[in-house]
Design a protein around this motif. Structure first.
Motif, PDB file in Angstrom:
ATOM      1  N   ALA A 175     -40.469  -4.092 -18.070  1.00 25.63           N
ATOM      2  CA  ALA A 175     -41.211  -2.857 -17.773  1.00 25.63           C
ATOM      3  C   ALA A 175     -40.346  -1.630 -18.015  1.00 25.63           C
ATOM      4  O   ALA A 175     -39.116  -1.690 -18.004  1.00 25.63           O
ATOM      5  CB  ALA A 175     -41.693  -2.868 -16.334  1.00 25.63           C
TER       6      ALA A 175
ATOM      7  N   LYS B 164     -45.689  -1.760 -18.589  1.00 23.99           N
ATOM      8  CA  LYS B 164     -45.258  -2.880 -19.441  1.00 23.99           C
ATOM      9  C   LYS B 164     -44.474  -2.341 -20.643  1.00 23.99           C
ATOM     10  O   LYS B 164     -44.901  -1.382 -21.279  1.00 23.99           O
ATOM     11  CB  LYS B 164     -46.506  -3.635 -19.912  1.00 23.99           C
TER      12      LYS B 164
ATOM     13  N   GLN C 151     -53.446  -1.661 -17.962  1.00 26.86           N
ATOM     14  CA  GLN C 151     -52.894  -2.941 -17.493  1.00 26.86           C
ATOM     15  C   GLN C 151     -53.792  -3.578 -16.437  1.00 26.86           C
ATOM     16  O   GLN C 151     -53.996  -4.787 -16.437  1.00 26.86           O
ATOM     17  CB  GLN C 151     -51.499  -2.720 -16.886  1.00 26.86           C
TER      18      GLN C 151
END
Ligand SMILES: [Zn+2]
Length: 423
Positions: free
Chosen positions: A7, A36, A101
């Motif tokens: 990340a 991410k 996400q």
């Protein structure tokens, strides 16, 4: 060669800049999001998003931020700052990516933006793949922010405050791109358009209202998924999320500065004559009276929020019993930090489950002419596929809460209802 990191950590404002100047909230107004890892160009420009910082009103291109700069990699991005356009670029990128996400995690697949439809000379239409959503943090000098389905872009406005009261200083610029909730709301419009482009056709009063409500639901429960904010709020409200708290006052600065209270805030409760906040009570006839998209959408938000409160109450009942020796009433004063931590962890898990249930439902909704009842059916059917046992009773809670707000699936017979309730 070493592996890339999982990340990229980026700092954002948790609420709006106004809260950083208020003593009570200054400490929790900064969050570090885990986005991410992806290769980024200056902008930022990644796989899903392209931030373009052109301000037509001033005719200025702001220098695009380079999140790969080693100084920024070493300190979780730029420090939050209202006056730094590069921080604005970082913030819209980070919040938009976290929203994407959440969608991909719930749907179990990658998300796409809606295609461009291009009309040929022959009169036929062809579709063109849209790789990236464009985000303009300073697109308009206006009290507005919106998703443009034709441009495949999010356009954020900014405007000077004209009101003068305890919350506002005239002349201060308000940037809608610095509100976590407005960013998450607008990205959700774009993501929903990618799954259901025909939800832009208002074939019944629920369709536009659904777009607004769904965008509010995602921004609200995404906010609840940040445990640091929850812990602070739970400490303040002594575990009772029904009392007034920051999380139910989304888009706060925007609402204050424009002089209108946010639709979402009204969805959850309003101030009474004595200026005391009260949660909104379910009303099975509300849908018969509200037809404007925001007001009607607020009813759906209220139904989902009530389901969340009921689930949180179920899941935290044992902790309250332990903490109160079974009496149900907490002693006066601050609650124990361990209890605050455990309650916030429960609330964050419940919020995440509600968020996932709502997002997963969109793959189970009809492609045209959606109603709130169809959405409920989508939530229940998707959850039956995901967790056939329903050991926690979450589906029953959703059905009950929606029923209290007068929302039912269409064309449901008594036989259907029986299956609906048993499974
Ligand atoms: Zn909207």
């Amino acid at each position: 060669m070493s592996q890339p990191p999982v990340a990229r950590r980026l700092r954002v404002l948790a609420f709006d800049p106004s809260l950083a100047t208020q003593l009570e909230t200054a400490i929790i107004n900064q969050l570090t999001l885990h986005v991410k890892w992806e290769e980024l160009d200056k902008g930022p420009i990644g796989e899903y998003i392209e931030v373009i910082d052109y301000d037509p009103a001033s005719g200025v291109f702001y220098e695009p931020v380079d999140l790969n700069h080693r100084y920024l990699l070493a300190q979780d991005g730029l420090q939050p700052s209202e006056s730094d356009p590069q921080f604005h670029q970082q913030m819209v990128y980070a919040v938009a990516m976290v929203t994407i996400q959440n969608f991909e995690r719930a749907l179990g697949r990658v998300t796409f933006w809606s295609d461009h439809r291009v009309r040929l000379d022959s009169g036929d239409y062809v579709t063109q793949f849209v790789r990236r959503l464009r985000i303009y943090p300073h697109a308009i000098r206006d009290r507005n922010a919106y998703y443009s389905p034709s441009k495949k872009a999010l356009l954020f406005g900014y405007f000077p405050v004209t009101r003068k009261d305890k919350d506002n200083v005239p002349g201060t610029l308000v940037f809608t791109c610095l509100s976590h909730d407005i960013i998450a709301h607008e990205v959700t419009h774009a993501l929903l358009d990618g799954v259901h482009p025909r939800f832009n056709e208002s074939t019944n009063p629920d369709v536009h209202a659904f777009h607004e409500a769904f965008a509010d639901i995602v921004s609200l429960f995404q906010h609840f998924s940040y445990p640091e904010i929850l812990e602070d709020q739970i400490r303040r409200t002594r575990g009772d999320l029904e009392t007034e708290n920051l999380l139910s006052q989304l888009a706060q600065q925007f609402g204050q500065a424009t002089g209108r209270s946010g639709a979402l805030r009204d969805a959850l409760g309003t101030k009474n004559q004595n200026n005391k906040w009260e949660p909104r009570q379910p009303n099975a006839h509300a849908l018969e009276e509200s037809f404007a998209p925001h007001a009607r959408g607020a009813i759906l938000v209220a139904a989902v929020f009530r389901a969340f409160l009921l689930i949180y109450r179920l899941e935290s009942a044992d902790l309250f019993r332990i903490a109160t020796n079974g009496t149900g009433s907490l002693p006066d004063g601050d609650i124990h930090p361990d209890l605050a931590r455990r309650l916030s962890s429960e609330a964050s898990i419940c919020a995440d489950r509600v968020l996932q249930m709502c997002i997963r439902a969109i793959d189970y909704c009809p492609p045209v002419d959606i109603t709130f009842g169809d959405f409920l059916r989508g939530i229940i059917t998707a959850d039956m596929d995901y967790a056939p046992e329903d050991e926690d009773g979450y589906r029953i809670v959703f059905i009950q809460s929606f029923r209290e707000w007068g929302i039912h699936p269409r064309k449901i017979t008594r036989g259907h209802l029986k299956t609906f309730l048993i499974v």
